[in-house]
Write an enzyme that holds these catalytic residues in place. Structure first.
Site, PDB file in Angstrom:
ATOM      1  N   TYR A  70       0.832  -1.215   0.000  1.00 27.79           N
ATOM      2  CA  TYR A  70       0.000   0.000   0.000  1.00 27.79           C
ATOM      3  C   TYR A  70       0.861   1.257   0.000  1.00 27.79           C
ATOM      4  CZ  TYR A  70      -4.407  -2.424   0.107  1.00 27.79           C
ATOM      5  OH  TYR A  70      -5.478  -3.185  -0.266  1.00 27.79           O
ATOM      6  N   ARG A 120       1.880   1.935  -3.540  1.00 30.55           N
ATOM      7  CA  ARG A 120       0.743   2.437  -4.335  1.00 30.55           C
ATOM      8  C   ARG A 120       0.393   3.873  -3.925  1.00 30.55           C
ATOM      9  NH1 ARG A 120      -3.899  -1.494  -3.528  1.00 30.55           N
ATOM     10  NH2 ARG A 120      -4.976  -0.055  -4.912  1.00 30.55           N
ATOM     11  N   ASN A 123     -13.011   4.250  -6.133  1.00 36.68           N
ATOM     12  CA  ASN A 123     -11.564   4.477  -6.120  1.00 36.68           C
ATOM     13  C   ASN A 123     -11.109   5.048  -4.777  1.00 36.68           C
ATOM     14  OD1 ASN A 123     -11.757   3.624  -8.706  1.00 36.68           O
ATOM     15  ND2 ASN A 123     -11.485   5.632  -9.643  1.00 36.68           N
ATOM     16  N   HIS A 166     -15.005   2.841  -1.014  1.00 37.11           N
ATOM     17  CA  HIS A 166     -13.989   1.877  -0.568  1.00 37.11           C
ATOM     18  C   HIS A 166     -12.847   2.541   0.201  1.00 37.11           C
ATOM     19  CE1 HIS A 166     -15.398  -1.172  -3.877  1.00 37.11           C
ATOM     20  NE2 HIS A 166     -16.193  -1.149  -2.827  1.00 37.11           N
ATOM     21  N   CYS A 218      -9.644   1.537  17.090  1.00 39.48           N
ATOM     22  CA  CYS A 218      -9.771   2.646  18.041  1.00 39.48           C
ATOM     23  C   CYS A 218      -9.459   3.978  17.341  1.00 39.48           C
ATOM     24  CB  CYS A 218      -8.878   2.426  19.273  1.00 39.48           C
ATOM     25  SG  CYS A 218      -7.161   2.886  19.071  1.00 39.48           S
ATOM     26  N   CYS A 260      -0.366   2.029  16.256  1.00 41.26           N
ATOM     27  CA  CYS A 260      -1.409   2.984  16.632  1.00 41.26           C
ATOM     28  C   CYS A 260      -0.929   3.762  17.861  1.00 41.26           C
ATOM     29  CB  CYS A 260      -2.694   2.223  16.957  1.00 41.26           C
ATOM     30  SG  CYS A 260      -3.960   3.228  17.755  1.00 41.26           S
ATOM     31  N   SER A 279     -15.654  -2.570 -13.790  1.00 41.56           N
ATOM     32  CA  SER A 279     -16.101  -3.885 -14.263  1.00 41.56           C
ATOM     33  C   SER A 279     -17.445  -4.245 -13.650  1.00 41.56           C
ATOM     34  CB  SER A 279     -15.051  -4.946 -13.917  1.00 41.56           C
ATOM     35  OG  SER A 279     -14.890  -5.016 -12.513  1.00 41.56           O
ATOM     36  N   ALA A 281     -12.302   6.819 -20.667  1.00 39.62           N
ATOM     37  CA  ALA A 281     -12.947   7.902 -19.911  1.00 39.62           C
ATOM     38  C   ALA A 281     -12.348   9.266 -20.268  1.00 39.62           C
ATOM     39  CB  ALA A 281     -12.813   7.636 -18.412  1.00 39.62           C
TER      40      ALA A 281
HETATM   41  C1  BJW Z   1     -11.463   1.861 -18.488  1.00 39.07           C
HETATM   42  C2  BJW Z   1     -10.272   2.394 -18.934  1.00 39.07           C
HETATM   43  C3  BJW Z   1     -10.308   3.723 -19.370  1.00 39.07           C
HETATM   44  C4  BJW Z   1      -9.880   0.377 -18.296  1.00 39.07           C
HETATM   45  N1  BJW Z   1     -11.462   4.392 -19.339  1.00 39.07           N
HETATM   46  N2  BJW Z   1     -12.590   2.536 -18.482  1.00 39.07           N
HETATM   47  C5  BJW Z   1     -20.401 -13.276  -4.636  1.00 39.07           C
HETATM   48  C6  BJW Z   1     -21.424 -12.483  -5.092  1.00 39.07           C
HETATM   49  C7  BJW Z   1     -21.566 -11.192  -4.634  1.00 39.07           C
HETATM   50  C8  BJW Z   1     -20.672 -10.674  -3.708  1.00 39.07           C
HETATM   51  C9  BJW Z   1     -19.654 -11.483  -3.255  1.00 39.07           C
HETATM   52  C10 BJW Z   1     -19.535 -12.751  -3.705  1.00 39.07           C
HETATM   53  N3  BJW Z   1     -18.440 -13.300  -3.096  1.00 39.07           N
HETATM   54  C11 BJW Z   1     -17.867 -12.370  -2.287  1.00 39.07           C
HETATM   55  C12 BJW Z   1     -18.606 -11.278  -2.364  1.00 39.07           C
HETATM   56  C13 BJW Z   1     -18.363 -10.048  -1.654  1.00 39.07           C
HETATM   57  C14 BJW Z   1     -17.250  -9.215  -2.271  1.00 39.07           C
HETATM   58  C15 BJW Z   1     -17.390  -9.193  -3.782  1.00 39.07           C
HETATM   59  O1  BJW Z   1     -18.138  -8.453  -4.363  1.00 39.07           O
HETATM   60  N4  BJW Z   1     -16.614 -10.018  -4.463  1.00 39.07           N
HETATM   61  C16 BJW Z   1     -16.705 -10.131  -5.922  1.00 39.07           C
HETATM   62  C17 BJW Z   1     -15.327  -9.999  -6.541  1.00 39.07           C
HETATM   63  C18 BJW Z   1     -17.429 -11.393  -6.299  1.00 39.07           C
HETATM   64  N5  BJW Z   1     -17.448  -7.884  -1.728  1.00 39.07           N
HETATM   65  C19 BJW Z   1     -16.958  -7.547  -0.561  1.00 39.07           C
HETATM   66  O2  BJW Z   1     -16.282  -8.301   0.112  1.00 39.07           O
HETATM   67  C20 BJW Z   1     -17.318  -6.161  -0.090  1.00 39.07           C
HETATM   68  N6  BJW Z   1     -17.850  -6.226   1.223  1.00 39.07           N
HETATM   69  C21 BJW Z   1     -18.953  -6.889   1.495  1.00 39.07           C
HETATM   70  O3  BJW Z   1     -19.603  -7.494   0.639  1.00 39.07           O
HETATM   71  O4  BJW Z   1     -19.325  -6.827   2.816  1.00 39.07           O
HETATM   72  C22 BJW Z   1     -20.400  -7.662   3.244  1.00 39.07           C
HETATM   73  C23 BJW Z   1     -19.788  -8.936   3.768  1.00 39.07           C
HETATM   74  C24 BJW Z   1     -19.231  -8.929   5.030  1.00 39.07           C
HETATM   75  C25 BJW Z   1     -18.689 -10.112   5.517  1.00 39.07           C
HETATM   76  C26 BJW Z   1     -18.665 -11.271   4.723  1.00 39.07           C
HETATM   77  C27 BJW Z   1     -19.188 -11.231   3.436  1.00 39.07           C
HETATM   78  C28 BJW Z   1     -19.759 -10.043   2.962  1.00 39.07           C
HETATM   79  C29 BJW Z   1     -16.086  -5.283  -0.021  1.00 39.07           C
HETATM   80  C30 BJW Z   1     -15.473  -5.083  -1.370  1.00 39.07           C
HETATM   81  C31 BJW Z   1     -14.181  -4.292  -1.222  1.00 39.07           C
HETATM   82  C32 BJW Z   1     -13.444  -4.162  -2.546  1.00 39.07           C
HETATM   83  N7  BJW Z   1     -12.108  -3.709  -2.282  1.00 39.07           N
HETATM   84  C33 BJW Z   1     -11.241  -3.427  -3.414  1.00 39.07           C
HETATM   85  C34 BJW Z   1      -9.814  -3.106  -2.882  1.00 39.07           C
HETATM   86  C35 BJW Z   1      -9.751  -1.717  -2.256  1.00 39.07           C
HETATM   87  C36 BJW Z   1      -8.402  -1.431  -1.666  1.00 39.07           C
HETATM   88  C37 BJW Z   1      -7.280  -1.457  -2.677  1.00 39.07           C
HETATM   89  O5  BJW Z   1      -7.285  -0.680  -3.651  1.00 39.07           O
HETATM   90  O6  BJW Z   1      -6.360  -2.254  -2.500  1.00 39.07           O
HETATM   91  O7  BJW Z   1     -11.774  -2.310  -4.153  1.00 39.07           O
HETATM   92  S1  BJW Z   1     -11.162  -4.742  -4.604  1.00 39.07           S
HETATM   93  C38 BJW Z   1     -11.089  -3.685  -6.008  1.00 39.07           C
HETATM   94  O8  BJW Z   1     -12.282  -3.898  -6.801  1.00 39.07           O
HETATM   95  C39 BJW Z   1     -11.189  -2.235  -5.468  1.00 39.07           C
HETATM   96  C40 BJW Z   1     -12.141  -1.616  -6.451  1.00 39.07           C
HETATM   97  O9  BJW Z   1     -12.752  -0.470  -5.897  1.00 39.07           O
HETATM   98  C41 BJW Z   1     -13.110  -2.724  -6.748  1.00 39.07           C
HETATM   99  C42 BJW Z   1     -13.853  -2.555  -8.055  1.00 39.07           C
HETATM  100  O10 BJW Z   1     -12.976  -2.608  -9.143  1.00 39.07           O
HETATM  101  P1  BJW Z   1     -13.205  -1.644 -10.401  1.00 39.07           P
HETATM  102  O11 BJW Z   1     -13.028  -0.261  -9.980  1.00 39.07           O
HETATM  103  O12 BJW Z   1     -14.454  -2.003 -11.087  1.00 39.07           O
HETATM  104  O13 BJW Z   1     -11.907  -2.027 -11.295  1.00 39.07           O
HETATM  105  P2  BJW Z   1     -11.722  -3.237 -12.319  1.00 39.07           P
HETATM  106  O14 BJW Z   1     -10.268  -3.416 -12.519  1.00 39.07           O
HETATM  107  O15 BJW Z   1     -12.493  -4.433 -11.929  1.00 39.07           O
HETATM  108  O16 BJW Z   1     -12.369  -2.690 -13.669  1.00 39.07           O
HETATM  109  C43 BJW Z   1     -11.782  -1.630 -14.408  1.00 39.07           C
HETATM  110  C44 BJW Z   1     -12.676  -1.273 -15.560  1.00 39.07           C
HETATM  111  O17 BJW Z   1     -12.153  -0.141 -16.200  1.00 39.07           O
HETATM  112  C45 BJW Z   1     -12.779  -2.380 -16.628  1.00 39.07           C
HETATM  113  O18 BJW Z   1     -14.140  -2.575 -16.959  1.00 39.07           O
HETATM  114  C46 BJW Z   1     -12.012  -1.786 -17.812  1.00 39.07           C
HETATM  115  O19 BJW Z   1     -12.550  -2.196 -19.079  1.00 39.07           O
HETATM  116  C47 BJW Z   1     -12.209  -0.317 -17.598  1.00 39.07           C
HETATM  117  N8  BJW Z   1     -11.186   0.554 -18.162  1.00 39.07           N
HETATM  118  N9  BJW Z   1      -9.283   1.452 -18.872  1.00 39.07           N
HETATM  119  C48 BJW Z   1     -12.569   3.773 -18.942  1.00 39.07           C
HETATM  120  N10 BJW Z   1      -9.172   4.350 -19.854  1.00 39.07           N
HETATM  121 ZN    ZN Z   2      -5.554   1.602  18.290  1.00 39.01          ZN
END
Ligand code: BJW
Ligand code: ZN
Length: 257
Positions: free
Chosen positions: A75, A78, A110, A127, A139, A161, A203, A245
């Site tokens: 991190y 990044r 983002n 996020h 805390c 912390c 995505s 974009a």
């Molecule tokens: C362009 C371009 C250009 C390229 N112009 N476009 C099954 C079903 C449903 C849900 C789940 C499941 N199994 C597990 C889950 C839950 C899980 C989830 O959704 N998983 C899926 C992968 C299946 N979700 C979670 O865990 C969330 N919490 C939750 O559900 O809590 C309830 C819970 C509690 C306890 C137990 C279970 C559930 C939390 C999700 C947190 C996501 N975190 C991240 C990391 C953040 C920190 C870090 O940066 O390190 O967030 S993962 C990553 O993905 C990041 C992003 O915000 C997120 C979304 O990605 P994004 O932005 O869409 O990027 P890409 O790369 O996927 O897509 C890029 C796009 O851009 C593409 O389409 C390209 O074509 C396009 N592109 N160039 C325009 N120039």
């Molecule tokens: Zn603490």
């Protein structure tokens, strides 16, 4: 409802018209909107972070607890790259649209803070933000951290912390974690109030964020996808603009005033 996928002039002109007449616009963004600032996406096949790094090890609490220095350093690198990056024409076009008088809420997955740096005033970060850290044990409040700090010279990573001594972690939402509830509720409300939603550079695979365009569509808003590649939202979109974009958004938004 879905039109032919296109970023041609007539499709652009039609969506420009929708932008001009919209009462409330939500711009829902993902990593693709920052790609042209040099920040990698997650799931693009060759360039995405998850093509090179394991999300289980790096973007879960269990991964952090298993190897805190590894995750901290990933991190930190990044964060430093994000601090060096600049908002691109896409971020700027969204901010300019709001400055021109449109009621725009940016709902972003983002963590890079580039929408705010471009001048967008209403930004809901679902996020978290990589420029903040928080206590692993929860805390106190999240704190800003100096993004250019060189951790290689620091003997103790992650830092402790100041209140309880537990490791600090980035203030981002990892897999399996809840999104900040107040932010998500404000995003849901903005979506329900919107008559136009632009879904840009995501995505739309990660929930619950990916449910927001579906909620907008169900509530009767026009949904427009801006993405070079297909997404699961395309089937519900009133228009799909295939392109980067940084090219499509200026063409779409900058004459909306
Ligand atoms: C362009 C371009 C250009 C390229 N112009 N476009 C099954 C079903 C449903 C849900 C789940 C499941 N199994 C597990 C889950 C839950 C899980 C989830 O959704 N998983 C899926 C992968 C299946 N979700 C979670 O865990 C969330 N919490 C939750 O559900 O809590 C309830 C819970 C509690 C306890 C137990 C279970 C559930 C939390 C999700 C947190 C996501 N975190 C991240 C990391 C953040 C920190 C870090 O940066 O390190 O967030 S993962 C990553 O993905 C990041 C992003 O915000 C997120 C979304 O990605 P994004 O932005 O869409 O990027 P890409 O790369 O996927 O897509 C890029 C796009 O851009 C593409 O389409 C390209 O074509 C396009 N592109 N160039 C325009 N120039
Ligand atoms: Zn603490």
């Amino acid at each position: 409802m879905k039109r032919a996928a296109a970023s041609n002039e007539s499709a652009l002109a039609e969506v420009r018209d929708w932008v001009r007449t919209a009462q409330r616009i939500v711009v829902f963004t993902g990593a693709g909107v920052s790609a042209e600032s040099g920040i990698p996406t997650f799931r693009d096949a060759l360039t995405g972070l998850w093509a090179r790094f394991d999300p289980e090890r790096l973007a879960t609490e269990a991964g952090f607890r298993a190897d805190p220095p590894l995750v901290w350093r990933w991190y930190a690198e990044r964060r430093a790259a994000i601090a060096r990056a600049q908002p691109n024409a896409g971020h700027r076009a969204i901010a300019a649209c709001e400055a021109d008088g449109a009621r725009v809420t940016v709902v972003t997955q983002n963590i890079d803070g580039l929408h705010a740096r471009a001048g967008s005033r209403t930004v809901l970060e679902l996020h978290g933000n990589i420029l903040r850290v928080k206590c692993l044990e929860g805390c106190g409040d999240p704190q800003r951290i100096e993004p250019r700090h060189d951790w290689r010279a620091d003997p103790r990573v992650p830092p402790a912390c100041p209140r309880c001594g537990a490791p600090l972690r980035p203030d981002v939402v990892w897999f399996g974690e809840l999104l900040p509830q107040d932010v998500f509720e404000r995003a849901e409300q903005a979506v329900l109030d919107a008559d136009l939603m632009l879904v840009v550079g995501t995505s739309a695979l990660v929930h619950p964020a990916a449910g927001l365009p579906l909620a907008a569509h169900a509530a009767g808003a026009r949904v427009v996808v801006v993405n070079p590649a297909p997404t699961p939202i395309d089937a519900r979109a009133a228009q799909v603009l295939r392109g980067a974009a940084g090219e499509v958004l200026p063409a779409l938004l900058q004459s909306s005033g």
